[in-house]
Design a protein around this motif. Structure first.
Motif, PDB file in Angstrom:
ATOM      1  N   LEU A  36       0.818  -1.205   0.000  1.00 45.28           N
ATOM      2  CA  LEU A  36       0.000   0.000   0.000  1.00 45.28           C
ATOM      3  C   LEU A  36       0.856   1.261   0.000  1.00 45.28           C
ATOM      4  O   LEU A  36       0.568   2.220  -0.717  1.00 45.28           O
ATOM      5  CB  LEU A  36      -0.937   0.006   1.213  1.00 45.28           C
ATOM      6  N   VAL A  37       1.908   1.273   0.810  1.00 43.28           N
ATOM      7  CA  VAL A  37       2.789   2.446   0.843  1.00 43.28           C
ATOM      8  C   VAL A  37       3.487   2.625  -0.501  1.00 43.28           C
ATOM      9  O   VAL A  37       3.550   3.739  -1.044  1.00 43.28           O
ATOM     10  CB  VAL A  37       3.820   2.325   1.984  1.00 43.28           C
ATOM     11  N   ALA A  55      -4.059  13.541   0.728  1.00 41.37           N
ATOM     12  CA  ALA A  55      -2.672  13.747   1.154  1.00 41.37           C
ATOM     13  C   ALA A  55      -1.777  14.082  -0.031  1.00 41.37           C
ATOM     14  O   ALA A  55      -0.920  14.982   0.036  1.00 41.37           O
ATOM     15  CB  ALA A  55      -2.162  12.483   1.859  1.00 41.37           C
ATOM     16  N   ASN A  56      -1.972  13.381  -1.133  1.00 42.02           N
ATOM     17  CA  ASN A  56      -1.216  13.626  -2.361  1.00 42.02           C
ATOM     18  C   ASN A  56      -1.407  15.060  -2.842  1.00 42.02           C
ATOM     19  O   ASN A  56      -0.452  15.783  -3.163  1.00 42.02           O
ATOM     20  CB  ASN A  56      -1.682  12.630  -3.407  1.00 42.02           C
ATOM     21  N   LEU A  89      -2.003   4.213   5.554  1.00 41.75           N
ATOM     22  CA  LEU A  89      -0.807   3.711   4.867  1.00 41.75           C
ATOM     23  C   LEU A  89      -0.703   4.279   3.460  1.00 41.75           C
ATOM     24  O   LEU A  89       0.382   4.668   3.000  1.00 41.75           O
ATOM     25  CB  LEU A  89      -0.857   2.181   4.806  1.00 41.75           C
ATOM     26  N   LEU A  90      -1.830   4.329   2.782  1.00 42.44           N
ATOM     27  CA  LEU A  90      -1.854   4.884   1.430  1.00 42.44           C
ATOM     28  C   LEU A  90      -1.448   6.350   1.440  1.00 42.44           C
ATOM     29  O   LEU A  90      -0.707   6.820   0.566  1.00 42.44           O
ATOM     30  CB  LEU A  90      -3.257   4.726   0.858  1.00 42.44           C
ATOM     31  N   ALA A  91      -1.923   7.091   2.437  1.00 45.19           N
ATOM     32  CA  ALA A  91      -1.621   8.517   2.525  1.00 45.19           C
ATOM     33  C   ALA A  91      -0.122   8.772   2.705  1.00 45.19           C
ATOM     34  O   ALA A  91       0.420   9.748   2.168  1.00 45.19           O
ATOM     35  CB  ALA A  91      -2.402   9.146   3.675  1.00 45.19           C
ATOM     36  N   ILE A  92       0.548   7.901   3.461  1.00 44.93           N
ATOM     37  CA  ILE A  92       1.996   8.069   3.653  1.00 44.93           C
ATOM     38  C   ILE A  92       2.721   8.033   2.316  1.00 44.93           C
ATOM     39  O   ILE A  92       3.539   8.902   1.995  1.00 44.93           O
ATOM     40  CB  ILE A  92       2.536   6.971   4.586  1.00 44.93           C
ATOM     41  N   PHE A 151       4.441  11.442  -0.185  1.00 38.92           N
ATOM     42  CA  PHE A 151       5.787  11.497  -0.768  1.00 38.92           C
ATOM     43  C   PHE A 151       5.720  11.552  -2.292  1.00 38.92           C
ATOM     44  O   PHE A 151       6.450  12.314  -2.931  1.00 38.92           O
ATOM     45  CB  PHE A 151       6.602  10.279  -0.329  1.00 38.92           C
ATOM     46  N   GLY A 152       4.837  10.758  -2.886  1.00 40.21           N
ATOM     47  CA  GLY A 152       4.707  10.770  -4.343  1.00 40.21           C
ATOM     48  C   GLY A 152       4.269  12.122  -4.873  1.00 40.21           C
ATOM     49  O   GLY A 152       4.736  12.570  -5.925  1.00 40.21           O
TER      50      GLY A 152
END
Length: 258
Positions: free
Chosen positions: A21-22, A66-67, A217-220, A224-225
């Motif tokens: 997921l990360v 978050a992205n 987890l996806l938001a982390i 960064f992406g």
């Protein structure tokens, strides 16, 4: 209450699922910021990890939020963000997105699954065979009028309902119709997606459709992406955006058709 890792997962090991997921978040966030189509990676993974289509659709929005925040702040700090354009288009997009999210929360998984598949395949066909329409701006930028607001509302409905691939019609609107260069159009796209997603998240959360452990987890990864994608664009400029769109058109189209 949603179980953190429900039985029946394709990948039952929580560590493996969390790592994927990360990593998928990093890739999806980078793709969303450079061009679009990150949800083509994220939605299938969430469904493969055991989430229903409706919950996967809702859960992915936390990563998108978050992205968008990371990418929009990075663009704004480097003065690549056309805040006036974002402010003008935010109203109709948010109105459409709230309607789309409301419709999504009231659509059963039995209906949503073929809808997701059908829409993504349709996007594949459009993006593979007619990508050039979003890459050729008019000679001079023009202010948004009624047609642009109507189109933005419709894009908002789609983005609120599904999200996957919403960046492509937004880029087409800003470049082909309003005449902005690719870098500024992409920055405005990212900011607008962040604005309307901040509203639709509340709709999905109220409906109890967000799996918060996976969403975190996806938001982390997507944070960064988003930052990385914005930094790459600021350094490389519009040519990177152009090539990213072309590549994503081909990859997304081929993957979906196969």
């Amino acid at each position: 209450m949603l179980a953190p890792w429900p039985p029946g997962d394709l990948l039952a090991d929580p560590f493996v699922g969390a790592t994927l997921l990360v990593l998928a978040g990093v890739v999806g966030g980078l793709l969303n910021t450079l061009a679009g189509g990150g949800s083509f990676v994220i939605l299938p993974l969430l469904i493969g990890l055991g989430l229903s289509p409706g919950v996967a659709n809702a859960t992915s929005r936390i990563g998108v939020l978050a992205n968008g925040s990371a990418a929009a702040l990075t663009f704004a700090r480097d003065r690549a963000l056309h805040t006036g354009l974002v402010a003008r288009m935010a109203g109709p997009m948010c109105a459409g997105a709230l309607l789309g999210a409301w419709l999504a929360t009231r659509t059963s998984d039995a209906v949503l699954r073929p809808v997701i598949g059908g829409v993504l395949i349709a996007w594949a066909l459009v993006l593979v065979f007619r990508p050039g329409r979003m890459l050729t701006p008019p000679p001079e930028p023009r202010p948004p009028g009624v047609p642009a607001f109507v189109f933005a509302t419709l894009i908002g409905v789609y983005g609120g309902f599904l999200q996957a691939g919403v960046g492509f019609p937004l880029i087409a609107l800003f470049v082909s119709h309003l005449g902005h260069d690719l870098l500024r159009a992409n920055a405005a796209k990212v900011a607008l997606v962040f604005v309307y997603t901040s509203l639709v998240v509340a709709v999905f959360a109220a409906a109890g459709q967000i799996d918060w452990p996976r969403a975190g987890l996806l938001a982390i990864g997507m944070t960064f992406g988003g930052w990385l994608g914005a930094r790459l664009q600021i350094r490389a400029g519009a040519p990177l955006v152009r090539w990213a769109i072309v590549v994503m058109v081909g990859v997304s189209g081929a993957a979906l058709l196969l």
